[in-house]
Design a protein around this motif. Sequence first.
Motif, PDB file in Angstrom:
ATOM      1  N   ALA A   1      52.911  30.987 -18.617  1.00 38.60           N
ATOM      2  CA  ALA A   1      53.047  30.783 -17.171  1.00 38.60           C
ATOM      3  C   ALA A   1      54.403  30.187 -16.811  1.00 38.60           C
ATOM      4  O   ALA A   1      55.062  30.627 -15.868  1.00 38.60           O
ATOM      5  CB  ALA A   1      51.914  29.890 -16.668  1.00 38.60           C
TER       6      ALA A   1
ATOM      7  N   SER B   1      46.928  31.865 -19.865  1.00 36.14           N
ATOM      8  CA  SER B   1      47.098  32.255 -18.457  1.00 36.14           C
ATOM      9  C   SER B   1      47.621  33.682 -18.329  1.00 36.14           C
ATOM     10  O   SER B   1      47.279  34.392 -17.371  1.00 36.14           O
ATOM     11  CB  SER B   1      48.066  31.290 -17.759  1.00 36.14           C
ATOM     12  OG  SER B   1      49.312  31.251 -18.444  1.00 36.14           O
TER      13      SER B   1
ATOM     14  N   TRP C   1      47.862  23.298 -21.724  1.00 33.05           N
ATOM     15  CA  TRP C   1      48.872  22.725 -20.839  1.00 33.05           C
ATOM     16  C   TRP C   1      48.417  21.351 -20.318  1.00 33.05           C
ATOM     17  O   TRP C   1      49.235  20.437 -20.195  1.00 33.05           O
ATOM     18  CB  TRP C   1      49.135  23.674 -19.657  1.00 33.05           C
ATOM     19  CG  TRP C   1      47.988  23.788 -18.697  1.00 33.05           C
ATOM     20  CD1 TRP C   1      46.965  24.682 -18.754  1.00 33.05           C
ATOM     21  CD2 TRP C   1      47.744  22.961 -17.557  1.00 33.05           C
ATOM     22  NE1 TRP C   1      46.078  24.472 -17.722  1.00 33.05           N
ATOM     23  CE2 TRP C   1      46.537  23.421 -16.966  1.00 33.05           C
ATOM     24  CE3 TRP C   1      48.414  21.890 -16.965  1.00 33.05           C
ATOM     25  CZ2 TRP C   1      45.984  22.839 -15.834  1.00 33.05           C
ATOM     26  CZ3 TRP C   1      47.867  21.315 -15.825  1.00 33.05           C
ATOM     27  CH2 TRP C   1      46.679  21.783 -15.268  1.00 33.05           C
TER      28      TRP C   1
ATOM     29  N   TYR D   1      54.050  21.541 -14.836  1.00 35.79           N
ATOM     30  CA  TYR D   1      52.726  22.150 -14.880  1.00 35.79           C
ATOM     31  C   TYR D   1      52.055  22.267 -13.515  1.00 35.79           C
ATOM     32  O   TYR D   1      51.560  23.337 -13.148  1.00 35.79           O
ATOM     33  CB  TYR D   1      51.824  21.386 -15.849  1.00 35.79           C
ATOM     34  CG  TYR D   1      52.193  21.626 -17.294  1.00 35.79           C
ATOM     35  CD1 TYR D   1      52.285  22.914 -17.812  1.00 35.79           C
ATOM     36  CD2 TYR D   1      52.463  20.570 -18.155  1.00 35.79           C
ATOM     37  CE1 TYR D   1      52.638  23.149 -19.124  1.00 35.79           C
ATOM     38  CE2 TYR D   1      52.809  20.790 -19.477  1.00 35.79           C
ATOM     39  CZ  TYR D   1      52.893  22.082 -19.963  1.00 35.79           C
ATOM     40  OH  TYR D   1      53.236  22.313 -21.266  1.00 35.79           O
TER      41      TYR D   1
ATOM     42  N   ASN E   1      52.438  25.808 -12.238  1.00 37.02           N
ATOM     43  CA  ASN E   1      51.215  26.604 -12.258  1.00 37.02           C
ATOM     44  C   ASN E   1      50.895  27.191 -10.887  1.00 37.02           C
ATOM     45  O   ASN E   1      50.380  28.306 -10.772  1.00 37.02           O
ATOM     46  CB  ASN E   1      50.038  25.770 -12.761  1.00 37.02           C
ATOM     47  CG  ASN E   1      50.111  25.541 -14.271  1.00 37.02           C
ATOM     48  OD1 ASN E   1      50.976  26.080 -14.949  1.00 37.02           O
ATOM     49  ND2 ASN E   1      49.204  24.734 -14.794  1.00 37.02           N
ATOM     50  N   SER E   2      51.203  26.428  -9.836  1.00 33.30           N
ATOM     51  CA  SER E   2      50.994  26.940  -8.475  1.00 33.30           C
ATOM     52  C   SER E   2      51.911  28.139  -8.210  1.00 33.30           C
ATOM     53  O   SER E   2      51.497  29.144  -7.622  1.00 33.30           O
ATOM     54  CB  SER E   2      51.267  25.840  -7.450  1.00 33.30           C
ATOM     55  OG  SER E   2      50.378  24.759  -7.616  1.00 33.30           O
TER      56      SER E   2
ATOM     57  N   PHE F   1      53.072  30.105 -10.495  1.00 32.35           N
ATOM     58  CA  PHE F   1      52.598  31.212 -11.327  1.00 32.35           C
ATOM     59  C   PHE F   1      51.478  31.972 -10.627  1.00 32.35           C
ATOM     60  O   PHE F   1      51.461  33.206 -10.624  1.00 32.35           O
ATOM     61  CB  PHE F   1      52.111  30.691 -12.682  1.00 32.35           C
ATOM     62  CG  PHE F   1      51.504  31.751 -13.558  1.00 32.35           C
ATOM     63  CD1 PHE F   1      52.290  32.732 -14.138  1.00 32.35           C
ATOM     64  CD2 PHE F   1      50.130  31.778 -13.798  1.00 32.35           C
ATOM     65  CE1 PHE F   1      51.737  33.720 -14.935  1.00 32.35           C
ATOM     66  CE2 PHE F   1      49.566  32.761 -14.586  1.00 32.35           C
ATOM     67  CZ  PHE F   1      50.367  33.733 -15.157  1.00 32.35           C
TER      68      PHE F   1
END
Length: 246
Positions: free
Chosen positions: A40, A68, A211, A226, A230-231, A233
């Motif tokens: 990610a 992910s 993660w 992260y 991640n948001s 991603f």
Amino acid sequence: MKTVNIFDCEVASLTIDETVVEVNKIIKKRKPVQHVVINAGKVVLMDENINLKKIVSECPIINADGQSIVWASRFLKKPLPERVAGIDLMEELIKLSNKKGYSIYFLGAKEEVVKKVVRHYESLYPDVKIAGFRNGYFNQKEEIEIVNNIREAHADILFVAFSSPQKEYFLSKYFKELGVPFQMGVGGSFDVVAGVTSRAPKYMQKIGLEWFYRFIQEPKRMWKRYLVGNSKFIYIVLKEKFKKVN
């Protein structure tokens, strides 16, 4: 080799065992190849960095390092069979090297760390061939000398323990001059092998929370990477889905 096109990359649709078979073919051909993994975080970096995206997309073999990516591939109706984590692939390739007599060069991390890595594998596999090793702390003026030393070591496999995108840049710039058949960036894997950092328990790896394990170990350093990453991603995956629909 089977691939699926996601994030403008031809990601290998292979299990870890199938990947090892492909790597063995690459080593036998003796033509230098740069390997890369995506997760990610790297997909986010690629979305922000056109040069990195070009480097990654041009690599002949790309593995899905993060769970992910596997989940995203299923959501995008282009399912990958499983996650092929960089550290797991490194371990399997060292086993292969011990069996086939291939030689390995380790580049990266601190001096005491890379030495521990070498000692670890020499104790685990007494017959393993270590072509050489070097820490990852050097300036641009030293690069050519290091590249020459690696080429003269005649290794079959090169593991580069730099962070992203430094490892991708280094290998893209020098993979031909290095002359090593299989060249792979392994990020923080040396630190894990040397016991400097710990890896998430197996159950967390399987449910895609590796993660989060790293985050709770170093929240001040990792929160932005992260939580924000991640948001981003998720947004990129949705954008990919929308692009596919249209």
